[in-house]
Design a protein around this motif. Structure first.
Motif, mmCIF file in Angstrom:
data_model
loop_
_atom_site.group_PDB
_atom_site.id
_atom_site.type_symbol
_atom_site.label_atom_id
_atom_site.label_comp_id
_atom_site.label_asym_id
_atom_site.label_seq_id
_atom_site.Cartn_x
_atom_site.Cartn_y
_atom_site.Cartn_z
ATOM 1 N N ALA A 111 0.829 -1.212 0.000
ATOM 2 C CA ALA A 111 0.000 0.000 0.000
ATOM 3 C C ALA A 111 0.859 1.256 0.000
ATOM 4 N N GLU A 112 1.948 1.231 0.763
ATOM 5 C CA GLU A 112 2.817 2.405 0.835
ATOM 6 C C GLU A 112 3.656 2.541 -0.430
ATOM 7 N N ARG A 113 4.068 1.420 -1.016
ATOM 8 C CA ARG A 113 4.798 1.482 -2.290
ATOM 9 C C ARG A 113 3.944 2.171 -3.352
ATOM 10 N N ILE A 114 2.694 1.810 -3.389
ATOM 11 C CA ILE A 114 1.781 2.382 -4.391
ATOM 12 C C ILE A 114 1.633 3.884 -4.172
ATOM 13 N N ILE A 115 1.518 4.310 -2.913
ATOM 14 C CA ILE A 115 1.381 5.747 -2.612
ATOM 15 C C ILE A 115 2.616 6.509 -3.076
ATOM 16 N N VAL A 116 3.799 5.976 -2.768
ATOM 17 C CA VAL A 116 5.042 6.640 -3.185
ATOM 18 C C VAL A 116 5.076 6.775 -4.701
ATOM 19 N N LEU A 117 4.816 5.689 -5.407
ATOM 20 C CA LEU A 117 4.901 5.703 -6.864
ATOM 21 C C LEU A 117 3.871 6.651 -7.482
ATOM 22 N N LYS A 118 2.667 6.652 -6.963
ATOM 23 C CA LYS A 118 1.625 7.536 -7.510
ATOM 24 C C LYS A 118 1.960 9.003 -7.246
ATOM 25 N N ALA A 119 2.384 9.309 -6.026
ATOM 26 C CA ALA A 119 2.700 10.695 -5.688
ATOM 27 C C ALA A 119 3.853 11.214 -6.539
ATOM 28 N N TYR A 126 -0.974 18.792 -14.027
ATOM 29 C CA TYR A 126 -1.676 20.079 -13.869
ATOM 30 C C TYR A 126 -2.544 20.087 -12.618
ATOM 31 N N ARG A 127 -3.217 18.976 -12.376
ATOM 32 C CA ARG A 127 -4.008 18.860 -11.139
ATOM 33 C C ARG A 127 -4.060 17.398 -10.704
ATOM 34 N N ILE A 128 -4.358 17.191 -9.426
ATOM 35 C CA ILE A 128 -4.474 15.842 -8.878
ATOM 36 C C ILE A 128 -5.806 15.230 -9.316
ATOM 37 N N PRO A 129 -5.812 13.990 -9.788
ATOM 38 C CA PRO A 129 -7.075 13.353 -10.207
ATOM 39 C C PRO A 129 -8.079 13.244 -9.051
ATOM 40 N N ASP A 130 -9.343 13.360 -9.376
ATOM 41 C CA ASP A 130 -10.402 13.296 -8.359
ATOM 42 C C ASP A 130 -10.552 11.902 -7.768
ATOM 43 N N LEU A 132 -8.527 9.694 -6.625
ATOM 44 C CA LEU A 132 -7.555 9.167 -5.662
ATOM 45 C C LEU A 132 -8.196 8.895 -4.303
ATOM 46 N N ASP A 133 -7.688 7.871 -3.610
ATOM 47 C CA ASP A 133 -8.129 7.638 -2.240
ATOM 48 C C ASP A 133 -7.571 8.735 -1.345
ATOM 49 N N GLU A 134 -8.145 8.874 -0.157
ATOM 50 C CA GLU A 134 -7.836 10.009 0.718
ATOM 51 C C GLU A 134 -6.363 10.058 1.125
ATOM 52 N N ARG A 135 -5.778 8.908 1.447
ATOM 53 C CA ARG A 135 -4.393 8.900 1.917
ATOM 54 C C ARG A 135 -3.427 9.282 0.796
ATOM 55 N N THR A 136 -3.631 8.731 -0.391
ATOM 56 C CA THR A 136 -2.771 9.070 -1.522
ATOM 57 C C THR A 136 -2.924 10.538 -1.882
ATOM 58 N N ARG A 137 -4.151 11.033 -1.863
ATOM 59 C CA ARG A 137 -4.394 12.448 -2.166
ATOM 60 C C ARG A 137 -3.659 13.355 -1.177
ATOM 61 N N LEU A 138 -3.687 12.999 0.098
ATOM 62 C CA LEU A 138 -3.000 13.795 1.110
ATOM 63 C C LEU A 138 -1.511 13.870 0.807
ATOM 64 N N HIS A 139 -0.891 12.727 0.501
ATOM 65 C CA HIS A 139 0.545 12.723 0.249
ATOM 66 C C HIS A 139 0.894 13.416 -1.067
ATOM 67 N N ALA A 140 0.014 13.326 -2.043
ATOM 68 C CA ALA A 140 0.241 14.051 -3.294
ATOM 69 C C ALA A 140 0.211 15.555 -3.047
ATOM 70 N N LYS A 141 -0.715 16.001 -2.207
ATOM 71 C CA LYS A 141 -0.813 17.429 -1.884
ATOM 72 C C LYS A 141 0.412 17.916 -1.105
ATOM 73 N N ILE A 142 0.845 17.118 -0.148
ATOM 74 C CA ILE A 142 2.036 17.503 0.639
ATOM 75 C C ILE A 142 3.233 17.669 -0.283
ATOM 76 N N LEU A 143 3.442 16.706 -1.168
ATOM 77 C CA LEU A 143 4.578 16.777 -2.081
ATOM 78 C C LEU A 143 4.478 17.993 -2.997
ATOM 79 N N ARG A 144 3.325 18.219 -3.582
ATOM 80 C CA ARG A 144 3.177 19.333 -4.525
ATOM 81 C C ARG A 144 3.433 20.667 -3.835
#
Length: 255
Positions: A111-119, A126-130, A132-144
């Motif tokens: 699960a964490e490997r997938i989050i890292v790779l997706k983020a 241009y924008r984060i896809p709608d 995404l699950d909540e945890r992946t979305r959170l980490h994508a936002k933090i990184l961006r």
């Protein structure tokens, strides 16, 4: 995830970057630039995680994502001598491919490997896809957010020293012509993160980065941008026109 994982990832990253050390001054300058940027994005990520009061495990996951987010940049620059994805390769997709092929993330749960790779893969979209699950979305936002925060540092430092320390890679191969695209001006005044398709010259690249303000996800990131004075620094490099004055007033009010 634990401290041993973070240590392992940092050692892997350092070894990976050392593989690109060379005598070409331009290449080495930009390898060093992206190495420092990656570590600074880790710092920004930790700041945001602390603001959000995330668990230690989530903070370490966010730091891992930050560390690896630009791992594709090193191969990109050595091969193409540019950071422009549109004329070379999508550095984010390349980074995710490098992480998959190296199997460096195998020590993490799936699960964490997938989050890292997706983020990593989506951080330049241009924008984060709608979807995404909540945890992946959170980490994508933090990184961006952490990524943009440090890019503001990188570009403002470069603008201040451009006259005596010119770096072609920072110019994005754009003409240094007068004027700017009025569509970018309108997008900023409408609180919109403009499209890179609107960028036609160096002034546009600077306005484009100003529009990132409207793609920032957390108040703490905006506070850091304001505290560092990045907006004023970028505005000072643009022509003093009524449009730019409107942008200044608008962004100050927004912040």
């Amino acid at each position: 995830m634990n401290n041993e994982d973070i240590k392992f990832f940092r050692e892997f990253f350092d070894l990976h970057v050392r593989g690109f050390i060379c005598e070409d001054e331009l290449v080495q300058q930009n390898i060093d630039l992206k190495y420092e940027h990656s570590l600074k994005v880790c710092e920004g990520s930790r700041m945001i995680c602390q603001y959000l009061q995330l668990s230690c495990e989530e903070q370490m996951l966010a730091e891992t994502i930050a560390l690896f987010h630009d791992i594709g940049r090193f191969t990109q620059f050595v091969k193409y001598r540019t950071f422009q994805d549109r004329v070379s390769v999508d550095h984010a997709a390349l980074g995710a491919e490098i992480l998959r092929d190296s199997k460096v993330l195998e020590r993490l749960p799936e699960a964490e490997r997938i989050i890292v790779l997706k983020a990593v893969e989506m951080h330049n979209w241009y924008r984060i896809p709608d979807a995404l699950d909540e945890r992946t979305r959170l980490h994508a936002k933090i990184l961006r957010d952490a990524d943009k925060l440090d890019i503001f540092r990188v570009v403002t430092e470069y603008y201040n020293q451009r006259e005596f320390k010119f770096n072609p890679a920072m110019e994005e191969k754009m003409p240094d012509t007068e004027g700017y695209n009025h569509q970018i001006v309108q997008d900023i005044l409408n609180n919109k993160n403009t499209s890179s398709c609107n960028v036609k010259n160096i002034n546009d690249t600077r306005l484009f980065k100003l529009s990132w303000i409207f793609d920032i996800n957390f108040d703490v990131t905006l506070q850091a941008i304001r505290k560092k004075g990045y907006i004023d620094m970028i505005l000072s490099t643009l022509p003093d026109t009524p449009d730019v004055q409107k942008i200044r007033q608008h962004l100050i009010a927004y912040l």
